[in-house]
Design a protein around this motif. Structure first.
Motif, short mmCIF file in Angstrom:
data_model
loop_
_atom_site.label_atom_id
_atom_site.label_comp_id
_atom_site.label_asym_id
_atom_site.label_seq_id
_atom_site.Cartn_x
_atom_site.Cartn_y
_atom_site.Cartn_z
N LYS A 1 -39.81 38.71 9.87
CA LYS A 1 -39.45 39.79 10.85
C LYS A 1 -39.74 41.09 10.04
O LYS A 1 -40.59 42.10 10.79
N ALA A 2 -39.08 41.34 9.08
CA ALA A 2 -38.96 42.60 8.42
C ALA A 2 -40.49 42.99 7.97
O ALA A 2 -40.97 43.91 8.49
N LYS A 3 -41.36 41.87 7.55
CA LYS A 3 -42.79 42.40 7.17
C LYS A 3 -43.51 42.59 8.06
O LYS A 3 -44.21 43.52 8.12
N GLN A 4 -43.32 41.87 9.36
CA GLN A 4 -44.12 42.09 10.47
C GLN A 4 -43.92 43.81 10.92
O GLN A 4 -45.00 44.25 11.31
N SER B 1 -34.27 28.83 5.12
CA SER B 1 -34.97 28.96 6.33
C SER B 1 -34.65 30.34 7.22
O SER B 1 -35.47 30.90 7.77
N ALA B 2 -33.51 30.79 7.20
CA ALA B 2 -32.81 31.75 7.86
C ALA B 2 -33.55 32.88 6.86
O ALA B 2 -33.93 34.04 7.58
N ALA B 3 -33.78 32.89 5.63
CA ALA B 3 -34.37 33.88 4.70
C ALA B 3 -35.53 34.24 5.03
O ALA B 3 -36.33 35.29 5.33
N LYS B 4 -36.43 33.23 5.34
CA LYS B 4 -37.69 33.24 5.78
C LYS B 4 -38.00 33.84 6.74
O LYS B 4 -38.77 34.65 7.05
N THR C 1 -35.04 51.34 10.59
CA THR C 1 -33.87 51.00 10.33
C THR C 1 -33.41 49.45 10.67
O THR C 1 -32.71 48.89 9.75
N VAL C 2 -34.05 48.95 11.88
CA VAL C 2 -33.88 47.54 11.89
C VAL C 2 -34.56 46.78 11.04
O VAL C 2 -34.13 45.69 10.63
N ALA C 3 -35.91 47.16 10.65
CA ALA C 3 -36.57 46.41 9.48
C ALA C 3 -35.60 46.29 8.27
O ALA C 3 -35.57 45.17 7.45
N LEU C 4 -34.83 47.12 8.10
CA LEU C 4 -34.17 47.32 6.90
C LEU C 4 -33.23 46.53 6.73
O LEU C 4 -32.82 45.67 5.90
N GLU C 5 -32.53 46.64 8.00
CA GLU C 5 -31.31 45.44 8.17
C GLU C 5 -31.84 43.91 8.01
O GLU C 5 -31.28 43.18 7.44
N MET C 6 -33.36 43.92 8.55
CA MET C 6 -33.67 42.34 8.44
C MET C 6 -34.04 42.27 6.92
O MET C 6 -33.73 41.09 6.60
#
Ligand SMILES: C[S@@+](CC[C@H](N)C(=O)[O-])C[C@H]1O[C@@H](n2cnc3c(N)ncnc32)[C@H](O)[C@@H]1O
Length: 459
Positions: free
Chosen positions: A419-422, A411-414, A392-397
């Motif tokens: 983080k989501a990819k991690q 830069s915020a997008a990156k 759920t956290v990854a999805l929000e990221m």
């Protein structure tokens, strides 16, 4: 890992070796599985791949498959050979999913001798009455489902002599009740519900509100065609040998009182996990006599959230839904300021509302506001590292990263996409469409970001 008796929760799954975040603990193919009525038309009934171009079963005209492999698997392994006739004969074709699942479990258990008979034994001994002597689900449709199942089995013309004994009240009620309590809702990596499946081993895993593993499902990937949907239990917090491996039956972002109510309503048990103990004792210590007031405030907030969902689903009235969630938010803030500073209950409530607000803002195309709410969601979760690797956290990221990319804040997008990819690298298999989506978004942003840095000399 091994199954052993727990202190107060019946059987449970225990680690016999340490696991680290991302490790796969258990993989199990579904024993029987069904898609849900409302999404049955564009999901393959075997591998759960979502497509507009599925082929219909020529007899029942209900089952859909992405190819011959999936159709063959469904016919034999998931007993569509028997279900097909019953579906084709059902006039309105609105057999509830739980009834279809119960029928498929019966067909499968009866078709094979030996091992699978254990499933029938497990059903036979499953209590359909509650500990206080009343019957479970009496207010629900249990009796209706029992009748539906008998009717469905008759229509299937299944030639088993022993079927009549199995269709007696007690057995059928136990079977349905067992599936209600133990079957898993199957969802894709974006957490959209796809169907329901019975996974005999995973179904014995206990619940914890601070779980150390999550259940994810294959399904929806192209290369799983011909393979039934399977459950993957993945580690989200380091696990020591000897520790119980637990998942959460509910959204971990619910407050203690909400979780208590939800588990009572859906599973009829009171959770004995450490998080519930901490949060309940904190609540009782801090609020003691104010508890009644607290409960009533939470009730109002919950009511507003439910109302916002109904407005959205029922009437497609998104602004009204947004308004309701705003009221809930205001109410939440007032309560925290006036009465309950640092209340863990309201902390979780705010997290839940922030995520919902973010979602509604996106649907209403208020993208900048959406980033504020999603940032807040992540900020509020920051002091809960135990939930850092949750899907759920990854999805929000991922959402936040895409929003920032759209708004030109590269830069915020990156930062958020990385983080989501991690998290996805740890949780998902490479073939998962969501993993690709994240990689693709990140690639676009990185290329654009590098170009911008080159042009401006800034970084
Ligand atoms: C899906 S079953 C899990 C397997 C179960 N332990 C067994 O032996 O069949 C769910 C049941 O396990 C028990 N249980 C699971 N997690 C629990 C928890 N955190 N607190 C109390 N009981 C729990 C409850 O009785 C619940 O209805």
């Amino acid at each position: 890992m091994q199954w052993s008796k727990t202190e107060n929760k019946g059987m449970g799954l225990f680690a016999t070796q340490p696991y680290k975040v991302g490790d796969i603990i258990l993989v199990e193919e579904a024993y029987s599985w069904v898609t849900l009525q409302d999404n049955s038309l564009n999901i393959c009934h075997t591998c759960f791949h979502c497509s507009e171009a599925l082929k219909k079963c020529s007899r029942c005209k209900f089952a859909r498959y992405c190819g011959l492999d999936c159709q063959k698997k469904a016919w034999k392994e998931n007993n569509h050979q028997w279900e097909c006739r019953a579906i084709a004969c059902s006039v309105n074709r609105k057999t509830p999913s739980i009834v279809r699942l119960a029928a498929l479990v019966l067909f499968r258990a009866l078709a094979t001798n030996g091992q699978d008979r254990k499933i029938l034994e497990r059903c036979r001994s499953f209590p359909y009455w509650s500990s206080d002597g009343g019957e479970f689900l009496s207010g629900h449709s249990l009796y209706g489902w029992v009748e539906d199942l008998r009717h469905f089995m008759r229509l299937s013309c299944y030639p088993q002599k022993e079927l009549s004994e199995l269709l007696e009240d007690n057995f059928v009620m136990s079977l349905i009740r067992l599936l209600e309590m133990n079957a898993h809702t199957i969802f894709d990596s974006e957490l959209n519900t796809l169907g329901v499946g019975f996974f005999p081993k995973a179904s014995l895993m206990n619940h914890d509100c601070r779980p150390n593993s999550v259940a994810l499902f294959t399904g929806g990937f192209h290369n799983t065609s011909g393979k039934p949907v399977s459950i993957h239990i993945r580690c989200v917090r380091p696990i020591e040998a000897g520790e119980e491996i637990v998942i959460s039956y509910l959204d971990v972002c619910l407050s203690w009182m909400d979780r208590l109510e939800w588990l009572k309503e859906h599973y009829q048990f009171e959770c004995c996990c450490s998080r519930c103990k901490e949060e309940s004792s904190l609540t009782i210590q801090q609020y003691g006599e104010k508890l009644v007031e607290l409960k009533s405030d939470l009730k109002t907030i919950n009511h507003l959230i439910v109302l916002s969902e109904q407005e959205e689903l029922g009437n497609n009235n998104l602004s009204r839904s947004f308004e309701c969630i705003h009221w809930a938010w205001d109410k939440c803030r007032q309560c925290i300021q006036k009465l309950y500073p640092n209340s863990p209950i309201f902390h979780w409530k705010q997290i839940q509302i922030a995520s919902r607000m973010g979602y509604l803002c996106i649907v209403l195309e208020k993208y900048s506001q959406a980033t504020d709410y999603l940032e807040l969601y992540i900020e509020l979760l920051r002091d809960k590292p135990e939930f850092a690797y949750f899907p759920t956290v990854a999805l929000e990221m991922l959402k936040l990263g895409k929003l920032y990319a759209y708004l030109g804040n590269l830069s915020a997008a990156k930062r958020y996409l990385e983080k989501a990819k991690q998290i996805y690298t740890n949780l998902l298999v490479k073939e998962d469409p969501l993993y690709y989506k994240c990689e693709e978004e990140l690639y676009k942003v990185v290329v654009e970001y590098d170009w911008m840095v080159q042009q401006t000399g800034l970084c």
